[in-house]
Design an enzyme around this catalytic site. Structure first.
Site, short mmCIF file in Angstrom:
data_model
loop_
_atom_site.label_atom_id
_atom_site.label_comp_id
_atom_site.label_asym_id
_atom_site.label_seq_id
_atom_site.Cartn_x
_atom_site.Cartn_y
_atom_site.Cartn_z
N CYS A 168 36.19 23.79 74.38
CA CYS A 168 36.83 23.16 75.54
C CYS A 168 37.50 24.21 76.44
CB CYS A 168 37.81 22.08 75.09
SG CYS A 168 38.28 20.94 76.42
N HIS A 226 35.36 19.07 70.98
CA HIS A 226 36.32 19.55 69.97
C HIS A 226 35.84 19.28 68.55
CE1 HIS A 226 39.93 20.24 72.63
NE2 HIS A 226 39.24 19.44 73.42
N GLU A 273 36.88 20.64 65.96
CA GLU A 273 38.04 20.75 65.07
C GLU A 273 38.80 19.44 64.93
OE1 GLU A 273 39.74 21.59 69.18
OE2 GLU A 273 37.84 21.88 68.10
#
Length: 249
Positions: free
Chosen positions: A78, A202, A204
């Site tokens: 991002c 994302h 994560e």
């Protein structure tokens, strides 16, 4: 193996947690000298303008550019993607400083504001082929950028279909694109170029660690290449042979 995670702002804790699940040490990086102690770097998602201001305040940009230049693996998610791009548009007045190295043009807030954040199943054939698992990945897009153009050396890993948001700025992105001449328009959201990996979404923020595992393979490959170079450079050379005339008394 120790992987650094730029910890100025954003989702750095989530990246460190994902690395831990894979048995890898992730350390927070806030100072230039800390880059000397890591094998690779992840630049997390967050507010790219704020991250850029903090990186400038701590004089991190020269060290980050050198880290990329010498071939250390770097993954930007991002805001991290924006940092790595050679060119970014759609920025606030005055723009922001970039690290560069990734031959692409990024639209900073391509998918809109915080209210237009979304999740989408993203087809990831390269990830599925190397890491296994399903052929798609749950992409979490939060005020996400989009990759508008890439150079010939850039490998596209994923793209998604998009719909017009009704703004002239958004629609003008596709006006000159032959690939988007049909009814369905698509934008690139994940790429790889040499030692650089970038995703507009994302990973994560999901329980799926395949992107992290993919990046760690890049780190291992880079480490093996470096070890091979060192081994070659330290080999004892053969004694030189001189083609000289024989002297006889």
């Amino acid at each position: 193996m120790t992987v650094g995670v730029l910890a100025l702002q954003g989702s750095f804790n989530e990246h460190i947690a994902a690395l831990k699940r894979l048995g890898v040490i992730g350390v927070e990086v806030r100072k230039a000298e800390q880059l000397q102690n890591v094998s690779a770097l992840i630049i997390p998602g967050g507010e790219s303008t704020t991250m850029a201001k903090l990186a400038g305040y701590h004089n991190l940009f020269p060290a980050l550019r050198e880290f990329v230049k010498i071939g250390k693996p770097v993954w930007g998610t991002c805001a991290g993607l924006i940092f790595l791009a050679d060119k970014a548009i759609g920025q606030k007045s005055g723009g922001q400083e970039l690290i560069g190295g990734l031959n692409c043009t990024v639209h900073r807030n391509f998918f809109g504001s915080q209210l237009q954040s979304f999740e989408s199943e993203v087809s990831v054939p390269e990830i599925a082929a190397t890491e296994g698992g399903p052929p798609s990945f749950c992409g979490v897009f939060i005020r996400a950028p989009g990759i508008l153009e890439v150079g010939p050396e850039v490998q596209v890993l994923a793209d998604v279909a998009v719909q017009s948001n009704g703004t002239a700025d958004f629609d003008s992105v596709f006006e000159s694109s032959e690939e988007n001449s049909g009814s369905e328009k698509r934008v690139i959201v994940a790429v790889k170029q040499g030692n650089l990996l970038a995703t507009a979404f994302h990973p994560e923020l999901t329980a799926d660690t395949r992107w992290h595992s993919y990046f760690l393979k890049m780190v291992k490959e880079t480490s093996n290449d470096a070890s091979s170079s060192i081994a070659l450079s330290t080999e004892i050379p053969e004694p030189p042979i001189y083609d000289l005339p024989i002297y006889q008394q």
